[in-house]
Scaffold this active site. Structure first.
Site, mmCIF file in Angstrom:
data_model
loop_
_atom_site.group_PDB
_atom_site.id
_atom_site.type_symbol
_atom_site.label_atom_id
_atom_site.label_comp_id
_atom_site.label_asym_id
_atom_site.label_seq_id
_atom_site.Cartn_x
_atom_site.Cartn_y
_atom_site.Cartn_z
ATOM 1 N N HIS A 117 26.019 18.677 67.227
ATOM 2 C CA HIS A 117 25.619 17.322 67.774
ATOM 3 C C HIS A 117 24.588 16.773 66.643
ATOM 4 O O HIS A 117 23.988 17.644 66.374
ATOM 5 C CB HIS A 117 25.217 17.480 69.080
ATOM 6 C CG HIS A 117 23.836 18.322 69.232
ATOM 7 N ND1 HIS A 117 22.741 17.771 69.229
ATOM 8 C CD2 HIS A 117 23.829 19.382 69.588
ATOM 9 C CE1 HIS A 117 21.768 18.575 69.496
ATOM 10 N NE2 HIS A 117 22.259 19.750 69.986
ATOM 11 N N ASP A 137 17.948 22.250 66.135
ATOM 12 C CA ASP A 137 18.813 21.808 67.133
ATOM 13 C C ASP A 137 19.085 20.315 66.995
ATOM 14 O O ASP A 137 18.382 19.338 67.308
ATOM 15 C CB ASP A 137 17.967 22.104 68.453
ATOM 16 C CG ASP A 137 18.638 21.550 69.556
ATOM 17 O OD1 ASP A 137 20.085 21.282 69.718
ATOM 18 O OD2 ASP A 137 18.355 21.520 70.824
ATOM 19 N N GLU A 172 24.580 14.844 73.022
ATOM 20 C CA GLU A 172 24.502 16.490 73.454
ATOM 21 C C GLU A 172 23.158 16.516 74.381
ATOM 22 O O GLU A 172 23.039 17.090 75.421
ATOM 23 C CB GLU A 172 24.328 17.296 72.517
ATOM 24 C CG GLU A 172 24.703 18.795 73.136
ATOM 25 C CD GLU A 172 23.539 19.544 73.368
ATOM 26 O OE1 GLU A 172 23.499 20.616 74.101
ATOM 27 O OE2 GLU A 172 22.372 18.983 73.000
ATOM 28 N N GLU A 173 21.763 15.935 73.824
ATOM 29 C CA GLU A 173 20.841 16.296 74.428
ATOM 30 C C GLU A 173 20.527 15.416 75.701
ATOM 31 O O GLU A 173 19.600 15.769 76.583
ATOM 32 C CB GLU A 173 19.505 15.722 73.543
ATOM 33 C CG GLU A 173 19.669 16.863 71.973
ATOM 34 C CD GLU A 173 19.028 18.228 72.489
ATOM 35 O OE1 GLU A 173 18.921 18.472 73.723
ATOM 36 O OE2 GLU A 173 18.995 18.836 71.550
ATOM 37 N N GLU A 223 25.371 25.513 67.798
ATOM 38 C CA GLU A 223 24.071 25.383 68.219
ATOM 39 C C GLU A 223 23.498 26.804 67.242
ATOM 40 O O GLU A 223 24.215 27.599 67.047
ATOM 41 C CB GLU A 223 23.772 25.691 69.522
ATOM 42 C CG GLU A 223 24.309 24.408 70.333
ATOM 43 C CD GLU A 223 23.363 23.188 70.453
ATOM 44 O OE1 GLU A 223 22.382 23.387 69.559
ATOM 45 O OE2 GLU A 223 23.695 22.224 71.038
ATOM 46 N N HIS A 246 13.154 21.284 70.766
ATOM 47 C CA HIS A 246 12.779 20.593 71.816
ATOM 48 C C HIS A 246 11.155 20.928 71.827
ATOM 49 O O HIS A 246 10.364 20.457 72.857
ATOM 50 C CB HIS A 246 13.223 21.044 73.185
ATOM 51 C CG HIS A 246 14.651 20.665 73.100
ATOM 52 N ND1 HIS A 246 15.405 20.153 74.606
ATOM 53 C CD2 HIS A 246 15.741 20.826 72.578
ATOM 54 C CE1 HIS A 246 16.490 20.403 74.343
ATOM 55 N NE2 HIS A 246 16.822 20.290 72.963
HETATM 56 ZN ZN LIG Z 1 21.522 21.531 70.516
#
Ligand SMILES: [Zn+2]
Length: 439
Positions: free
Chosen positions: A132, A161, A195-196, A220, A409
């Protein structure tokens, strides 16, 4: 990007000796399908590919592409589309459609998906690669944390990510193209931009594509900075329950009896729904966020609470929702109104005989290059798009083919580990060779 033939020509002086050496050894490897191109040749190519991959990472990181940032997502989708076209893919930009699954945090404009199909192969296996391009970071954060390389680490927002996942796919395809390898049925790439936020627009497409392929590799991150490389066969199902209570406002000092205290009702509801977890079957329901009232001296007219839901069995979503709907009938304050919204944000991904077999193949391929790949077949609480890919197929679906890194994140120091890049490129290239040769 320049046509790959010319890039390969530039690599040749360095690669050719090892390639020739390896070709002479090809008969020794001929029994394994992954030996379509010998390991030393692939390792030499991957080492040459690494600086180009880092340039790609810089380019991707420098485009801010938060899940709600449609402008940024359009820009990064254009770059990814062009790169896939240059590699020979038939590329389509897919807009969110009528099948969008709207959740509480779904933005007005969800990002597009980039779909690329690579045909013209002579083998039989059809493989889907997913990653993603959206991030959790709102626009403006890049300035404080620009792309940079320090020692064995490349830093940048969203780099682990999942921009590394996009870059890994692009450069594995570049490597394979450079070798002239054709022994595959079809390779399909899907890069989504949602995706998030639990893939409101791409979930159905990913499930559909999963069903059309013989194997799915999801990119990922593949483990922490110190290693080992980790392949995941199972991820958690994730849901969200929200209770909303409507009461009636009134002066808290002068006329409290005329109010209906939404906070009292919400407290009652949360307490009577606090025992829905069952760790034995991987079911977890935890009330985590609540909000109520307007000002101190007003009986609160509204209150809301949300629970984080994790399941290992998809049917537990139904069980939890049904139980909550039953329990909210029991109210502390009959004049209040209580409603429930229940979101199925991601299904669980389970280990299957097929994914275990693919995990074993990947472990063997990794070991041949001295890489210890650890296969995890129980979920650890996280969820990914791999679960959507597995929702309607018995084909193997595996997660974690991206490079190792840390800090997803978080608002500081997200990075990927440089020494993980070339081995991962080689592993994925060999996995595609093995998968392409047979359905
Ligand atoms: Zn991800």
């Amino acid at each position: 990007m320049k046509p790959l033939t010319s890039r390969f020509a530039r690599l040749l002086p360095g690669v050719l000796p090892s390639l020739l050496l390896a070709l002479s050894a090809i008969s020794a490897h001929a029994q394994t399908p992954a030996a379509a191109v010998p390991l030393p040749a692939l390792q030499a190519l991957a080492a040459q590919e690494q600086p180009a991959l880092l340039k790609t990472l810089q380019q991707l990181v420098e485009i801010e592409s938060g899940s709600s940032d449609r402008q940024g997502l359009d820009r990064i989708a254009a770059v990814v589309s062009q790169r896939l076209k240059d590699l020979g893919g038939e590329v389509t930009l897919l807009e969110p459609g009528a099948d969008l699954y709207r959740m509480f945090d779904t933005p007005e404009k969800v990002g597009p998906m980039v779909l690329a199909r690579f045909k013209g192969c002579q083998g039989r296996g059809k493989v889907l690669l997913i990653a993603h391009m959206d991030t959790v970071y709102p626009r403006g954060m890049l300035a404080q944390q620009p792309f940079r390389i320090e020692g064995q680490r490349a830093y940048g927002l969203g780099i682990a990510d999942d921009k590394q996942g996009v870059a890994t796919i692009l450069h594995v395809l570049a490597m394979l193209k450079a070798t002239g390898w054709k022994d595959c049925g079809e390779i399909t790439v899907l890069i989504n931009g949602d995706e998030e936020i639990s893939s409101p627009a791409s979930r159905h497409r990913i499930t559909q594509l999963g069903g059309e392929h013989d194997a799915v590799l999801s990119f990922e991150g593949g483990g922490g900075p110190e290693g080992p490389d980790i392949l995941r066969l199972a991820t958690s199902g994730i849901g969200a329950a929200t209770l909303s209570v409507k009461g009636r406002a009134s002066h808290a000092g002068a006329a409290p009896e005329r109010g209906v205290n939404a906070l009292y009702e919400l407290s009652h509801q949360v307490l009577q729904a606090r025992d829905l977890s069952d760790p034995k079957v991987g079911r977890q329901v935890h009330w985590t966020v609540s909000r109520s009232g307007v000002v101190r001296n007003m009986i609160p007219p509204t209150a809301e609470a949300s629970a984080d839901v994790r399941v290992e069995r998809v049917e537990d979503f139904d069980l939890i929702e049904a139980e909550l709907r039953k329990r909210i009938q029991n109210r502390l304050l009959p004049e209040s109104e209580v409603s429930l919204s229940f979101e199925r944000r991601r299904p669980p991904l389970h280990a299957t005989p097929a994914s275990r077999a693919l995990g074993a193949t990947l472990t063997t391929l990794a070991a041949e290059q001295g890489l210890a790949l650890v296969v995890r077949d129980v979920p650890t609480g996280g969820g990914t798009d791999a679960a959507f890919a597995a929702a309607a197929t018995r084909a193997p679906v595996v997660e974690g083919l991206g490079v190792r890194g840390f800090g997803a994140h978080s608002n500081q120091a997200e990075f990927v580990q440089l020494d993980s890049i070339a081995p991962k490129l080689v592993l994925v290239a060999r996995a595609l060779m093995a998968l392409g040769a047979k359905p």
